[in-house]
Structures are given as C-alpha cells and as structure tokens.
Design a protein around this motif. Structure first.
Motif, mmCIF file in Angstrom:
data_model
loop_
_atom_site.group_PDB
_atom_site.id
_atom_site.type_symbol
_atom_site.label_atom_id
_atom_site.label_comp_id
_atom_site.label_asym_id
_atom_site.label_seq_id
_atom_site.Cartn_x
_atom_site.Cartn_y
_atom_site.Cartn_z
ATOM 1 N N UNK A 40 36.149 36.683 39.848
ATOM 2 C CA UNK A 40 35.529 36.259 41.114
ATOM 3 C C UNK A 40 36.512 36.321 42.273
ATOM 4 N N UNK A 41 37.209 37.450 42.362
ATOM 5 C CA UNK A 41 38.183 37.673 43.429
ATOM 6 C C UNK A 41 37.815 38.986 44.110
ATOM 7 N N UNK A 42 37.854 38.981 45.421
ATOM 8 C CA UNK A 42 37.566 40.190 46.185
ATOM 9 C C UNK A 42 38.870 40.973 46.365
ATOM 10 N N UNK A 55 48.002 37.899 36.989
ATOM 11 C CA UNK A 55 47.057 36.788 37.056
ATOM 12 C C UNK A 55 47.862 35.496 37.032
ATOM 13 N N UNK A 56 47.556 34.588 37.953
ATOM 14 C CA UNK A 56 48.276 33.317 38.000
ATOM 15 C C UNK A 56 47.632 32.313 37.051
ATOM 16 N N UNK A 60 44.021 33.015 40.097
ATOM 17 C CA UNK A 60 44.200 33.875 41.266
ATOM 18 C C UNK A 60 44.862 35.176 40.813
ATOM 19 N N UNK A 61 44.735 36.199 41.642
ATOM 20 C CA UNK A 61 45.318 37.492 41.295
ATOM 21 C C UNK A 61 46.318 37.889 42.379
ATOM 22 N N UNK A 67 48.594 37.352 47.314
ATOM 23 C CA UNK A 67 47.770 36.568 46.398
ATOM 24 C C UNK A 67 46.334 36.488 46.919
ATOM 25 N N UNK A 68 45.412 36.824 46.030
ATOM 26 C CA UNK A 68 43.985 36.761 46.347
ATOM 27 C C UNK A 68 43.397 35.580 45.594
#
Length: 174
Positions: A40-42, A55-56, A60-61, A67-68
């Motif tokens: 669920x990250x754009x 990947x955190x 988050x990515x 960081x997204x």
C-alpha cells in the motif's frame, strides 16, 4: 530475530529486482509496481539503471534513498505475509519472462538445418541443370553453373554442416 528476518527479506528483494532488471526495465518496473500494491505504497516507476529498494520495520519502502510511507503501520507478521504474497506474484512473472537459452539455441540449430536442406536442394537443381547442359553441349552454361555453385553455395556451408552434425549428435545422445 525480527531484524534478521527483515534483512533476509531485503536481500531476497534485491535479488528479485536484479533478476527483473536482467530481463528488462519494463519487467523491473512491473515488479516494483506489485511491491507498491502489496505494501500500500505509491512508488514512482523510474528508468534508472539501478534501483535499491528496502522495506523498513514499519512497512515503509525506501527506494533511491527516499522513504515512501505506507498507508498504515504494519507489524512484522503483516510484513512477512505481504512479502510472501509479493514473492509469489513475482515468481510467476519471472518464470514466464525467463529466457531459456537451450530452447533458443535449439531453434537456431533447427533453422540452420532447414537452411542446409534448402541449399542442398538448390545445389541439386543446379547440378542437374549443369549435367544436362554438359550433355547437350552447352559448355558455357555448364562452366557458369559450376562457378556459380562453388562461389555462392560453398562458402560458409562447411561451418553450417559441422554445426548441424553436432546438433544432431547432441539430440541423438539424449
């Protein structure tokens, strides 16, 4: 323990991205898009030569040192679950896009055999025509045909024949 598992996931992710990059940039971007959908990250799809993705621990990515944020904070179990779904989807894409060099090589060898067959048929037709010309007494046509056959059909045919024989031997051994 969770940190070790996350490191393992990030290592696998780098391997998947490298495999996809080896196939094509389009394939890599498709896999990045799938990663963004699963977490669920754009994520932006960029055509850089190399992209580093991690990947955190919150889901988050980090891509290209930026960081997204995920829409929601994820637990480690959710990260593993989403990563396994991502991994399964990627495996399907990578297997489908995988280059099979053995089949590609076999296809080239079969084409080589077909070319040899066509050249052999052309050679026989010219040979028959040359023998008929010789029997009729048309020596100019006979000499011209032999020169044409030796200069046009013979160069490069030796390598093709050797390659064809090796291919047939290899197939008969199996």
């Amino acid at each position: 323990m969770e940190n070790e598992e996350l490191k393992k996931i990030n290592k696998e992710l780098k391997i998947i991205i490298n495999e996809a990059t080896f196939i094509s940039i389009k394939c890599r971007n498709k896999i990045i898009k799938i990663l963004g959908e699963e977490f669920s990250v754009n994520l932006p799809l960029e055509n850089f030569k190399s992209i580093d993705i991690t990947i955190t621990d919150k889901g988050n990515i980090i891509m290209r040192d930026e960081e997204y944020q995920a829409q929601e904070s994820l637990s480690f179990e959710e990260i593993q679950k989403r990563y396994s779904c991502f991994f399964a989807r990627c495996e399907v894409i990578l297997r489908k896009k995988e280059i099979n060099y053995y089949n590609l090589n076999d296809k080239k060898n079969i084409i080589n055999l077909l070319i040899l067959l066509v050249l052999f048929i052309i050679f026989l037709i010219f040979l028959i025509f040359a023998v008929k010309s010789f029997l009729v007494g048309d020596y100019f046509n006979c000499i011209w045909l032999f020169i044409f056959m030796s200069s046009w059909l013979m160069p490069g045919i030796k390598e093709r024949v050797i390659q064809g024989i090796n291919f047939i031997k290899r197939k008969l051994k199996k």
